[in-house]
Write a protein that holds these residues in place. Structure first.
Motif, mmCIF file in Angstrom:
data_model
loop_
_atom_site.group_PDB
_atom_site.id
_atom_site.type_symbol
_atom_site.label_atom_id
_atom_site.label_comp_id
_atom_site.label_asym_id
_atom_site.label_seq_id
_atom_site.Cartn_x
_atom_site.Cartn_y
_atom_site.Cartn_z
ATOM 1 N N MET A 1 0.318 14.909 -14.918
ATOM 2 C CA MET A 1 0.299 14.420 -13.538
ATOM 3 C C MET A 1 1.388 13.371 -13.347
ATOM 4 O O MET A 1 1.492 12.419 -14.105
ATOM 5 N N LYS A 2 2.209 13.591 -12.338
ATOM 6 C CA LYS A 2 3.282 12.656 -12.004
ATOM 7 C C LYS A 2 2.897 11.951 -10.706
ATOM 8 O O LYS A 2 2.709 12.595 -9.677
ATOM 9 N N ILE A 3 2.782 10.628 -10.749
ATOM 10 C CA ILE A 3 2.230 9.871 -9.627
ATOM 11 C C ILE A 3 3.273 8.917 -9.057
ATOM 12 O O ILE A 3 3.962 8.213 -9.803
ATOM 13 N N ALA A 4 3.359 8.884 -7.726
ATOM 14 C CA ALA A 4 4.211 7.917 -7.042
ATOM 15 C C ALA A 4 3.331 7.030 -6.177
ATOM 16 O O ALA A 4 2.406 7.515 -5.518
ATOM 17 N N PHE A 5 3.611 5.733 -6.192
ATOM 18 C CA PHE A 5 2.885 4.772 -5.363
ATOM 19 C C PHE A 5 3.809 4.276 -4.265
ATOM 20 O O PHE A 5 4.949 3.882 -4.532
ATOM 21 N N LEU A 6 3.329 4.316 -3.047
ATOM 22 C CA LEU A 6 4.050 3.694 -1.938
ATOM 23 C C LEU A 6 3.397 2.333 -1.724
ATOM 24 O O LEU A 6 2.324 2.218 -1.138
ATOM 25 N N GLY A 7 4.028 1.290 -2.265
ATOM 26 C CA GLY A 7 3.441 -0.044 -2.261
ATOM 27 C C GLY A 7 3.063 -0.443 -3.673
ATOM 28 O O GLY A 7 2.479 0.352 -4.419
ATOM 29 N N GLY A 8 3.428 -1.669 -4.046
ATOM 30 C CA GLY A 8 3.175 -2.131 -5.416
ATOM 31 C C GLY A 8 2.403 -3.430 -5.464
ATOM 32 O O GLY A 8 2.629 -4.255 -6.350
ATOM 33 N N GLY A 9 1.461 -3.614 -4.543
ATOM 34 C CA GLY A 9 0.655 -4.835 -4.496
ATOM 35 C C GLY A 9 -0.493 -4.823 -5.489
ATOM 36 O O GLY A 9 -0.482 -4.075 -6.478
ATOM 37 N N ASN A 10 -1.505 -5.645 -5.203
ATOM 38 C CA ASN A 10 -2.617 -5.821 -6.149
ATOM 39 C C ASN A 10 -3.366 -4.535 -6.459
ATOM 40 O O ASN A 10 -3.683 -4.258 -7.619
ATOM 41 N N MET A 11 -3.684 -3.751 -5.421
ATOM 42 C CA MET A 11 -4.470 -2.541 -5.678
ATOM 43 C C MET A 11 -3.654 -1.513 -6.450
ATOM 44 O O MET A 11 -4.162 -0.875 -7.367
ATOM 45 N N ALA A 12 -2.376 -1.357 -6.084
ATOM 46 C CA ALA A 12 -1.520 -0.445 -6.839
ATOM 47 C C ALA A 12 -1.402 -0.907 -8.291
ATOM 48 O O ALA A 12 -1.473 -0.089 -9.224
ATOM 49 N N THR A 13 -1.242 -2.202 -8.482
ATOM 50 C CA THR A 13 -1.137 -2.753 -9.834
ATOM 51 C C THR A 13 -2.399 -2.476 -10.634
ATOM 52 O O THR A 13 -2.346 -2.112 -11.819
ATOM 53 N N ALA A 14 -3.564 -2.636 -9.991
ATOM 54 C CA ALA A 14 -4.828 -2.380 -10.670
ATOM 55 C C ALA A 14 -4.946 -0.915 -11.073
ATOM 56 O O ALA A 14 -5.337 -0.589 -12.202
ATOM 57 N N ASN B 1 -5.956 4.103 -19.684
ATOM 58 C CA ASN B 1 -6.679 5.347 -19.973
ATOM 59 C C ASN B 1 -5.787 6.426 -20.578
ATOM 60 O O ASN B 1 -6.204 7.571 -20.725
ATOM 61 N N GLY B 2 -4.542 6.063 -20.902
ATOM 62 C CA GLY B 2 -3.666 6.984 -21.608
ATOM 63 C C GLY B 2 -2.626 7.696 -20.773
ATOM 64 O O GLY B 2 -1.885 8.536 -21.299
ATOM 65 N N HIS B 3 -2.529 7.371 -19.469
ATOM 66 C CA HIS B 3 -1.510 8.035 -18.647
ATOM 67 C C HIS B 3 -0.123 7.526 -19.033
ATOM 68 O O HIS B 3 0.070 6.332 -19.248
ATOM 69 N N ASP B 4 0.823 8.428 -19.107
ATOM 70 C CA ASP B 4 2.193 8.096 -19.490
ATOM 71 C C ASP B 4 2.864 7.254 -18.400
ATOM 72 O O ASP B 4 3.041 7.711 -17.273
ATOM 73 N N ALA B 5 3.232 6.027 -18.729
ATOM 74 C CA ALA B 5 3.842 5.116 -17.746
ATOM 75 C C ALA B 5 5.152 5.669 -17.195
ATOM 76 O O ALA B 5 5.523 5.383 -16.052
ATOM 77 N N SER B 6 5.851 6.480 -17.981
ATOM 78 C CA SER B 6 7.131 7.032 -17.520
ATOM 79 C C SER B 6 6.940 8.055 -16.409
ATOM 80 O O SER B 6 7.905 8.443 -15.746
ATOM 81 N N ARG B 7 5.705 8.490 -16.194
ATOM 82 C CA ARG B 7 5.412 9.462 -15.138
ATOM 83 C C ARG B 7 4.817 8.786 -13.899
ATOM 84 O O ARG B 7 4.202 9.429 -13.060
ATOM 85 N N ILE B 8 5.008 7.472 -13.818
ATOM 86 C CA ILE B 8 4.552 6.701 -12.652
ATOM 87 C C ILE B 8 5.763 6.025 -12.020
ATOM 88 O O ILE B 8 6.538 5.345 -12.704
ATOM 89 N N SER B 9 5.941 6.203 -10.719
ATOM 90 C CA SER B 9 7.016 5.525 -9.996
ATOM 91 C C SER B 9 6.415 4.775 -8.811
ATOM 92 O O SER B 9 5.358 5.156 -8.283
ATOM 93 N N VAL B 10 7.083 3.701 -8.410
ATOM 94 C CA VAL B 10 6.571 2.837 -7.345
ATOM 95 C C VAL B 10 7.696 2.509 -6.371
ATOM 96 O O VAL B 10 8.800 2.148 -6.794
ATOM 97 N N ILE B 11 7.395 2.642 -5.076
ATOM 98 C CA ILE B 11 8.322 2.205 -4.031
ATOM 99 C C ILE B 11 7.786 0.900 -3.471
ATOM 100 O O ILE B 11 6.677 0.859 -2.934
ATOM 101 N N GLU B 12 8.534 -0.173 -3.632
ATOM 102 C CA GLU B 12 8.088 -1.502 -3.194
ATOM 103 C C GLU B 12 9.280 -2.269 -2.629
ATOM 104 O O GLU B 12 10.292 -2.427 -3.304
ATOM 105 N N MET B 13 9.143 -2.766 -1.405
ATOM 106 C CA MET B 13 10.246 -3.462 -0.749
ATOM 107 C C MET B 13 10.380 -4.918 -1.171
ATOM 108 O O MET B 13 11.467 -5.479 -1.150
ATOM 109 N N SER B 14 9.302 -5.560 -1.560
ATOM 110 C CA SER B 14 9.336 -6.978 -1.903
ATOM 111 C C SER B 14 9.962 -7.201 -3.276
ATOM 112 O O SER B 14 9.456 -6.678 -4.282
ATOM 113 N N PRO B 15 11.040 -7.976 -3.363
ATOM 114 C CA PRO B 15 11.658 -8.250 -4.669
ATOM 115 C C PRO B 15 10.679 -8.911 -5.638
ATOM 116 O O PRO B 15 10.659 -8.572 -6.828
#
Length: 271
Positions: free
Chosen positions: A1-14, A22-36
């Motif tokens: 499963m390849k997952i993209a997050f639109l928004g990288g705030g607290n809930m996305a971080t959690a 739980n073992g998901h490959d971090a390289s298969r997760i991408s995040v779009i976040e405007m805040s530096p």
């Protein structure tokens, strides 16, 4: 499963933290976040791809999690264009309906609405979910798996129940924190030092919640077990009854539920 997050705030971080744990490959997760600041914080914590706009990594995702504030959702989705394609979309935004999300996504229908809560930050959350009829059983299972990364889940029988869930479990931690504040303040007023008062209040709520979860007895039975005739607990509960606290509390939760519906109309109205 390849997952993209639109928004990288607290809930996305959690959610990201729970998935990786739980073992998901971090390289298969991408995040779009405007805040530096948010990008830097998330990138320093987890080895995921963090960008300011959709890129090839995001375009290849089979699951898109919408984790931006409801008032920002329309503008955020406008940046996606037609990139959603056949992906499963999971929204954690309060108030914004399936119909509105579909409209903003150009008619895309594979959408799951869900409402997690902040205890998910420590893996102790609870999430209510509702899926559109276009979401397959396997996609429902996929959505559930993502949200289980931060706690328990409850599938709802109707989308209209998302607003009550928001009022009960998403807003609910604030009610509990308020109760802890008041219990500690009462302890201080009765002469207990502030630090001890707060510790007593926190652990009383923690212990009571764990007992309610682990016991086969109902909360009503557990309450009655603590309430001796003519005792101290009864004296306090009698004041609650005289002040009609139960009725007032229900009105407060109803107000939160109505506000969720109002938010959907305010921020998700017709274009």
């Amino acid at each position: 499963m390849k997952i993209a997050f639109l928004g990288g705030g607290n809930m996305a971080t959690a959610l990201i933290g729970g998935l990786i744990a739980n073992g998901h490959d971090a390289s298969r997760i991408s995040v779009i976040e405007m805040s530096p600041a948010a990008r830097e914080k998330l990138g320093a914590r987890y080895p995921v791809r963090v960008t300011t706009a959709p890129d090839d990594a995001m375009k290849g995702a089979d699951t898109l999690v919408l984790a931006v504030k409801p008032q920002d959702m329309k503008r955020a989705l406008a940046s996606l264009g037609s990139e959603v394609r056949g992906a499963l979309v999971i929204s954690v935004a309060a108030g914004i309906t399936l119909e509105t999300l579909s409209r903003w996504l150009g008619g895309h229908r594979k959408i799951v609405r869900c409402m997690p809560n902040t205890p998910g930050l420590i893996g102790a959350g609870i999430t209510g979910l509702f899926a559109s009829s276009d979401v397959s059983p396997s996609e429902r299972q996929k959505a559930e798996g993502i949200l289980r990364a931060v706690g328990e889940v409850v599938w709802l029988s109707a989308e209209k129940l998302i607003d009550p869930v928001t009022a009960v479990s998403a807003s609910g931690p604030a009610y509990v924190f308020w109760f802890i504040e008041q219990l500690a303040a009462a302890a201080v007023k009765l002469g207990i030092p502030k630090d001890d008062a707060l510790k007593l209040a926190k652990h009383t709520v923690l212990g009571a919640a764990r007992l309610a979860i682990e016991s086969s007895d109902s909360p009503e039975t557990l309450r009655k077990n603590v309430t001796s005739k003519g005792g101290t607990t009864e004296a306090a509960l009698n004041v609650f009854e005289q002040e009609k606290l139960a009725e007032r509390f229900i009105r407060a939760v109803e107000a939160a539920s109505r506000r969720g519906e109002e938010m959907g109309k305010e921020w998700g109205g017709k274009d």
